[in-house]
Design a protein around this motif. Structure first.
Motif, PDB file in Angstrom:
ATOM      1  N   SER A 155      73.257   9.140   5.981  1.00 16.15           N
ATOM      2  CA  SER A 155      72.698  10.160   7.017  1.00 16.15           C
ATOM      3  C   SER A 155      71.893   9.028   8.043  1.00 16.15           C
ATOM      4  O   SER A 155      71.454   8.066   7.873  1.00 16.15           O
ATOM      5  N   ASN A 156      71.729   9.750   9.241  1.00 15.49           N
ATOM      6  CA  ASN A 156      70.984   9.076  10.185  1.00 15.49           C
ATOM      7  C   ASN A 156      69.455   9.332  10.229  1.00 15.49           C
ATOM      8  O   ASN A 156      68.630   8.980  10.682  1.00 15.49           O
TER       9      ASN A 156
ATOM     10  N   CYS B 268      76.390  11.575   0.604  1.00  9.13           N
ATOM     11  CA  CYS B 268      75.586  12.726   1.469  1.00  9.13           C
ATOM     12  C   CYS B 268      75.803  11.909   2.833  1.00  9.13           C
ATOM     13  O   CYS B 268      75.886  10.834   3.097  1.00  9.13           O
ATOM     14  N   TYR B 269      76.017  12.988   3.690  1.00 14.40           N
ATOM     15  CA  TYR B 269      76.072  12.676   5.169  1.00 14.40           C
ATOM     16  C   TYR B 269      75.569  13.650   6.092  1.00 14.40           C
ATOM     17  O   TYR B 269      76.403  14.716   6.142  1.00 14.40           O
ATOM     18  N   GLU B 270      74.188  13.748   6.367  1.00 17.88           N
ATOM     19  CA  GLU B 270      73.588  14.799   7.421  1.00 17.88           C
ATOM     20  C   GLU B 270      73.524  16.175   6.963  1.00 17.88           C
ATOM     21  O   GLU B 270      72.834  16.679   7.613  1.00 17.88           O
ATOM     22  N   ASN B 271      74.201  16.683   5.932  1.00 19.71           N
ATOM     23  CA  ASN B 271      74.088  18.078   5.329  1.00 19.71           C
ATOM     24  C   ASN B 271      72.880  18.282   4.514  1.00 19.71           C
ATOM     25  O   ASN B 271      73.198  18.504   3.453  1.00 19.71           O
TER      26      ASN B 271
ATOM     27  N   ASP C 268      73.256   8.029   0.158  1.00 13.43           N
ATOM     28  CA  ASP C 268      72.949   8.672   1.538  1.00 13.43           C
ATOM     29  C   ASP C 268      73.196   7.940   2.861  1.00 13.43           C
ATOM     30  O   ASP C 268      73.055   6.803   3.061  1.00 13.43           O
TER      31      ASP C 268
ATOM     32  N   LYS D  77      73.881   3.500   6.269  1.00 10.18           N
ATOM     33  CA  LYS D  77      74.279   4.205   7.569  1.00 10.18           C
ATOM     34  C   LYS D  77      75.819   4.077   7.621  1.00 10.18           C
ATOM     35  O   LYS D  77      76.332   3.091   7.504  1.00 10.18           O
TER      36      LYS D  77
END
Length: 188
Positions: free
Chosen positions: A35-36, A5-8, A33, A62
């Protein structure tokens, strides 16, 4: 089942929901994940999935490229079979069951994913028509493998943003790994 996963976040919720609602439940869902934000972690913690008898493994690190995220998922997997989704892919409810049946009832070691890229706007339709068309494409999302083949093929390239999936598929073919296509398409 590995889901990078990244940001969505909204797409993740739909993909995750599709994963936990499979007719044949996965033993593990490994969420990698990068994501930030904490949205995905908080969503997993807020919702109690203990009653599903699915082991949910959450790993946050990250700025991972897709290959690195998939590799972390492969290392955390403790099953003989592992499957892949992406946050924007949505399988139908029998995707996992049909893929595992194909894997177990054939000599194949890989069941390739098949993704149909949706297009709704005029621009999306034009891009799809000029690139990959309106037919499903062989993809890593939706792919189901015997975990043991990693020792033969190797892991995904970790240091590139795109193309690591095509490289891995070509390496599988070059090692003469028996593969089949999954008739259950994912939607993107």
């Amino acid at each position: 089942l590995v889901i990078p996963c990244y940001e969505n976040f909204n797409s993740f919720k739909k993909s995750f929901s599709s994963a936990i609602n499979q007719k044949s439940k996965p033993e593990q869902i490994i969420i990698i994940d990068s994501s930030n934000s904490d949205n995905i972690r908080e969503y997993i913690q807020k919702n109690n999935y203990d009653n599903l008898s699915i082991e949910i493994i959450y790993h946050h690190e990250k700025n991972l490229y897709p290959g690195k995220a998939r590799n972390i998922g492969l290392e955390k997997n403790n099953n003989e079979i592992v499957a892949f989704l992406d946050t924007q892919t949505k399988p139908n409810s029998t995707w996992l069951e049909r893929g595992i049946q194909l894997l177990e009832n054939s000599e194949s070691h890989i069941i390739w994913g098949s993704t149909l890229f949706d297009a709704h706007s005029f621009l999306q339709k034009a891009v799809r028509a000029s690139t990959y068309g309106a037919k499903p494409l062989q993809t890593i999302p939706g792919t189901i493998i015997q975990s043991s083949i990693i020792t033969k093929i190797g892991y995904f390239i970790e240091s590139v943003r795109a193309g690591e999936d095509v490289d891995w598929m070509r390496r599988a073919e070059s090692h003469n790994i028996l593969c089949r296509n999954n008739p259950s398409e994912l939607n993107y």
